[in-house]
Design a protein around this motif. Sequence first.
Motif, PDB file in Angstrom:
ATOM      1  N   ASP A 372       0.837  -1.150   0.231  1.00 55.90           N
ATOM      2  CA  ASP A 372       0.011   0.068  -0.159  1.00 55.90           C
ATOM      3  C   ASP A 372       0.782   1.333  -0.145  1.00 55.90           C
ATOM      4  N   LEU A 373       1.998   1.155   0.797  1.00 56.25           N
ATOM      5  CA  LEU A 373       2.951   2.283   0.768  1.00 56.25           C
ATOM      6  C   LEU A 373       4.415   1.834   0.376  1.00 56.25           C
ATOM      7  N   LEU A 374       5.058   2.433  -0.344  1.00 56.98           N
ATOM      8  CA  LEU A 374       6.167   1.869  -0.825  1.00 56.98           C
ATOM      9  C   LEU A 374       7.265   3.440  -0.937  1.00 56.98           C
ATOM     10  N   PHE A 375       8.323   2.942   0.081  1.00 54.29           N
ATOM     11  CA  PHE A 375       9.473   3.839   0.231  1.00 54.29           C
ATOM     12  C   PHE A 375      10.639   3.597  -0.971  1.00 54.29           C
ATOM     13  N   VAL A 376      11.097   4.259  -1.728  1.00 51.61           N
ATOM     14  CA  VAL A 376      12.129   4.139  -2.665  1.00 51.61           C
ATOM     15  C   VAL A 376      13.253   4.952  -2.556  1.00 51.61           C
ATOM     16  N   GLU A 377      14.650   4.499  -2.346  1.00 51.46           N
ATOM     17  CA  GLU A 377      15.674   5.331  -2.379  1.00 51.46           C
ATOM     18  C   GLU A 377      16.925   4.575  -2.965  1.00 51.46           C
ATOM     19  N   ALA A 378      17.646   5.284  -3.978  1.00 48.50           N
ATOM     20  CA  ALA A 378      18.741   4.645  -4.600  1.00 48.50           C
ATOM     21  C   ALA A 378      19.808   5.784  -4.980  1.00 48.50           C
ATOM     22  N   ALA A 379      19.765   6.991  -4.322  1.00 45.18           N
ATOM     23  CA  ALA A 379      20.408   7.982  -4.857  1.00 45.18           C
ATOM     24  C   ALA A 379      22.024   7.752  -4.381  1.00 45.18           C
ATOM     25  N   VAL A 380      22.095   7.423  -3.288  1.00 45.53           N
ATOM     26  CA  VAL A 380      23.400   7.239  -2.797  1.00 45.53           C
ATOM     27  C   VAL A 380      24.233   6.073  -3.463  1.00 45.53           C
ATOM     28  N   ASN A 381      23.548   4.968  -3.561  1.00 39.57           N
ATOM     29  CA  ASN A 381      24.267   4.001  -4.165  1.00 39.57           C
ATOM     30  C   ASN A 381      24.360   4.152  -5.794  1.00 39.57           C
ATOM     31  N   ASP A 382      23.553   4.785  -6.314  1.00 44.20           N
ATOM     32  CA  ASP A 382      23.565   5.079  -7.676  1.00 44.20           C
ATOM     33  C   ASP A 382      24.779   5.943  -8.067  1.00 44.20           C
ATOM     34  N   ARG A 383      25.407   6.815  -6.994  1.00 42.94           N
ATOM     35  CA  ARG A 383      26.583   7.668  -7.152  1.00 42.94           C
ATOM     36  C   ARG A 383      27.673   6.710  -6.807  1.00 42.94           C
ATOM     37  N   ALA A 384      27.476   5.829  -6.194  1.00 44.86           N
ATOM     38  CA  ALA A 384      28.675   4.942  -5.683  1.00 44.86           C
ATOM     39  C   ALA A 384      28.988   3.828  -6.485  1.00 44.86           C
ATOM     40  N   ASN A 385      27.874   3.520  -7.311  1.00 49.82           N
ATOM     41  CA  ASN A 385      28.192   2.385  -8.238  1.00 49.82           C
ATOM     42  C   ASN A 385      28.452   2.898  -9.597  1.00 49.82           C
ATOM     43  N   SER A 386      28.322   4.305  -9.844  1.00 54.42           N
ATOM     44  CA  SER A 386      28.532   4.981 -11.016  1.00 54.42           C
ATOM     45  C   SER A 386      27.680   4.526 -12.002  1.00 54.42           C
ATOM     46  N   THR A 387      26.458   4.437 -11.540  1.00 50.41           N
ATOM     47  CA  THR A 387      25.260   4.081 -12.618  1.00 50.41           C
ATOM     48  C   THR A 387      24.970   5.487 -13.267  1.00 50.41           C
ATOM     49  N   ASP A 388      24.933   5.197 -14.739  1.00 49.84           N
ATOM     50  CA  ASP A 388      24.941   6.387 -15.540  1.00 49.84           C
ATOM     51  C   ASP A 388      23.345   7.004 -15.532  1.00 49.84           C
ATOM     52  N   SER A 389      23.137   8.344 -15.909  1.00 48.58           N
ATOM     53  CA  SER A 389      22.003   8.815 -15.880  1.00 48.58           C
ATOM     54  C   SER A 389      20.745   8.171 -16.456  1.00 48.58           C
ATOM     55  N   ILE A 390      21.017   7.751 -17.571  1.00 46.33           N
ATOM     56  CA  ILE A 390      19.925   7.142 -18.666  1.00 46.33           C
ATOM     57  C   ILE A 390      19.559   5.889 -17.917  1.00 46.33           C
ATOM     58  N   THR A 391      20.575   5.053 -17.499  1.00 41.91           N
ATOM     59  CA  THR A 391      20.322   3.774 -16.698  1.00 41.91           C
ATOM     60  C   THR A 391      19.299   4.354 -15.462  1.00 41.91           C
ATOM     61  N   GLN A 392      19.636   5.211 -14.699  1.00 40.80           N
ATOM     62  CA  GLN A 392      19.020   5.554 -13.475  1.00 40.80           C
ATOM     63  C   GLN A 392      17.635   5.831 -13.846  1.00 40.80           C
ATOM     64  N   VAL A 393      17.347   6.721 -14.737  1.00 42.61           N
ATOM     65  CA  VAL A 393      15.847   7.081 -15.233  1.00 42.61           C
ATOM     66  C   VAL A 393      15.000   5.908 -15.628  1.00 42.61           C
ATOM     67  N   ARG A 394      15.822   4.977 -16.268  1.00 42.67           N
ATOM     68  CA  ARG A 394      14.948   3.642 -16.936  1.00 42.67           C
ATOM     69  C   ARG A 394      14.756   2.865 -15.737  1.00 42.67           C
ATOM     70  N   ALA A 395      15.662   2.815 -14.851  1.00 41.04           N
ATOM     71  CA  ALA A 395      15.331   1.854 -13.593  1.00 41.04           C
ATOM     72  C   ALA A 395      14.494   2.649 -12.705  1.00 41.04           C
ATOM     73  N   LEU A 396      14.478   3.732 -12.215  1.00 43.77           N
ATOM     74  CA  LEU A 396      13.600   4.329 -11.600  1.00 43.77           C
ATOM     75  C   LEU A 396      12.260   4.231 -11.936  1.00 43.77           C
ATOM     76  N   GLU A 397      12.031   4.379 -13.291  1.00 46.76           N
ATOM     77  CA  GLU A 397      10.560   4.594 -14.023  1.00 46.76           C
ATOM     78  C   GLU A 397      10.158   2.938 -14.119  1.00 46.76           C
ATOM     79  N   GLY A 398      11.001   2.234 -14.384  1.00 45.71           N
ATOM     80  CA  GLY A 398      10.648   0.842 -14.182  1.00 45.71           C
ATOM     81  C   GLY A 398      10.020   0.533 -12.960  1.00 45.71           C
ATOM     82  N   ILE A 399      10.898   0.827 -11.903  1.00 45.86           N
ATOM     83  CA  ILE A 399      10.126   0.373 -10.399  1.00 45.86           C
ATOM     84  C   ILE A 399       8.676   1.136 -10.229  1.00 45.86           C
ATOM     85  N   ILE A 400       8.532   2.326 -10.768  1.00 44.47           N
ATOM     86  CA  ILE A 400       7.285   3.060 -10.543  1.00 44.47           C
ATOM     87  C   ILE A 400       6.030   2.291 -11.404  1.00 44.47           C
TER      88      ILE A 400
END
Length: 658
Positions: A372-400
Amino acid sequence: MQGYFSMFSGSYYKLSLTLLLTIVFTFANGQDRSPTNSWKGFEKVGFSVDGHNAYYVKPAHALPGNPWVWRASFPDWHTDMDSILLTKGFFVAYISDDDQYGSPQAMQVWDKLYDYLTTKINLAPKVALEAVSRGALYAYGWAKRNPDKVTCVYAETPVCDIKSWPGGKEKGIGDTALWSQLKAVYHFTEEQAMAYRDNPVDNLEGLASFRVPVLHVIGLEDKLAPPAENSYLFAQRYIAAGGPMSIHPVTIGPQELMGHHFPIDRPDYYADFIFNNSFPVKEPLPYSNYYEKASGLKNFYKAVTTRKMATVTFLGGSITYNPGWRQKVCRYLTERFPDAEFHFIAAGIPSLGSLPHAFRLQRDVLDSGKTDLLFVEAAVNDRANSTDSITQVRALEGIIRHAKKSNPDMDIVMMAFADPDKTGDYNKGIVPAEIANHRLLSYYYDLPFINLGKEVSDKMNHHEFNWDDDFKDLHPAAFGQELYFATIKGLLQDCFDHQPGGLPEPARSLPKPLDKANLQHGKYYNIRNAVYRNGWTITPQWHPSDGLPTREGFVNIPVLSSDTPGAELSLPFKGTAVGIAIVSGSDAGIISYAVDKGEYRNLDMYTQWSAMLHLPWYLLLGSDLKPGNHVLKIRISGQKNKASKGTTCRIVNFLINE
């Protein structure tokens, strides 16, 4: 007056008539006999909060910022300090919720009084707490839930452990009738009451992390709240946690009611303690600056108030996995909605960011039932893991989109935590890409968003705290956990307290995707779907032999592995993206891979952390593929990073976006 005396009634002792008359005389001379709109010559404003009578007393000339004192229980006992503070320009407030013993229900009432006085009357955002006897159960219950909102705590003969009073389970004289009443208020059995671990003496790390000054005034011969079971134990633990505290014994004057009552010999001194810790008023940057409500949490609110049951899921990395803000949110929700049945899913896994979340969402969250309620956080590890910006958007949008398709009524809160890199970006006037991407998706899908990264940066620049002494690490110390929770609680309260009227809106259909290559169909694909011959093996219960640590969920599981140069496998799959979830340890090597008839590319699987642990590591090997059937090919190259000890590839799961 009867309510006050009831604290000391019971079968263990009897008061002499002389002592009883002495107490009655003391109280009669201490009571406010003024009209209800006046208190010792100051204007008194009465009102009601959830059926509880409350009031605040106004100074003739308020100090800048409107500092105030909040009395917990027995507001007409030892009022000299309050008169002094009113004369100096403080407000004094009180709410009648006795016989609640600082219970969660009482804390909800306290929250409402605080919100009213700070938002409607514009009193200071931080308050000094005064507690007498059992009032400490309220004062410390609220202070530990809100250490960011307290300037200091002054307590007289405080009860700091319910086992001492009213329990009487140690050396203190308890009260059997009130012990039964307390258990009824808390819905405790005898065993639960004895095992209770959130007394004022417990869990003091958060309060201490804010360095809230504490002063206890005690009687050395107090038989009702013996110092050894209460103030001394509190001081031992609070000081050990880093909190500033002093204890002042009063040894002059009559020691009445078994040492629990005595005259306050230095009201000016104690008033100065409150004054000096509360003024000048410090105005912290408001939490509301760092969250956006968007469409709110209407569906979740309906679930907990109408259906009275809800599932809350926390999807993130180590900051979500570790104890701290997550448990505080769970506690807040259960106390805010005591009639609702909650199921909490802790889906935080250290080191994982948006890309892993997109592929593990189905198994780790959605397969457990409707959220019913989902908290999502990935900003810290996306920086640490060097995830590129396009992949971030595709992944976050996919989650939603994946989450919303599983339950169109699911409310989602997007969050971005802090780290030194993001603080550095903000100090240069740059919005960190990871935070920008989280907000982009929040805005597009009309979801609440909490920007804790910017909050930490702004508040440090506002000199409210510093990184080295307070926050200490991107895995926040107690102070940072309290700060995160306070902001999240601010969003939740804002949403819950301002629900739109009328019938609930039907679930809206999802808008067109921002990126058609988003990972909304991401899932794990079993390693047994791979085709291979010599050189690859499946270990049913893999665990490392080199002694390096592992991550929970990535050990004692089936692993497909090879360290043989030239060993190949192929994976037939259907979808638009493919990858591998591996365990990267000290012997991680380099693979060559290709999708369909594409050229082979080399990929180094060794990370900057591989020498320290067998790290879960997610690698996207093909994306934005045409829908349909494809084949992934992987070969052990025989090459390795110069820091690696081997050429091994260990695959836990394949990743596909169907």
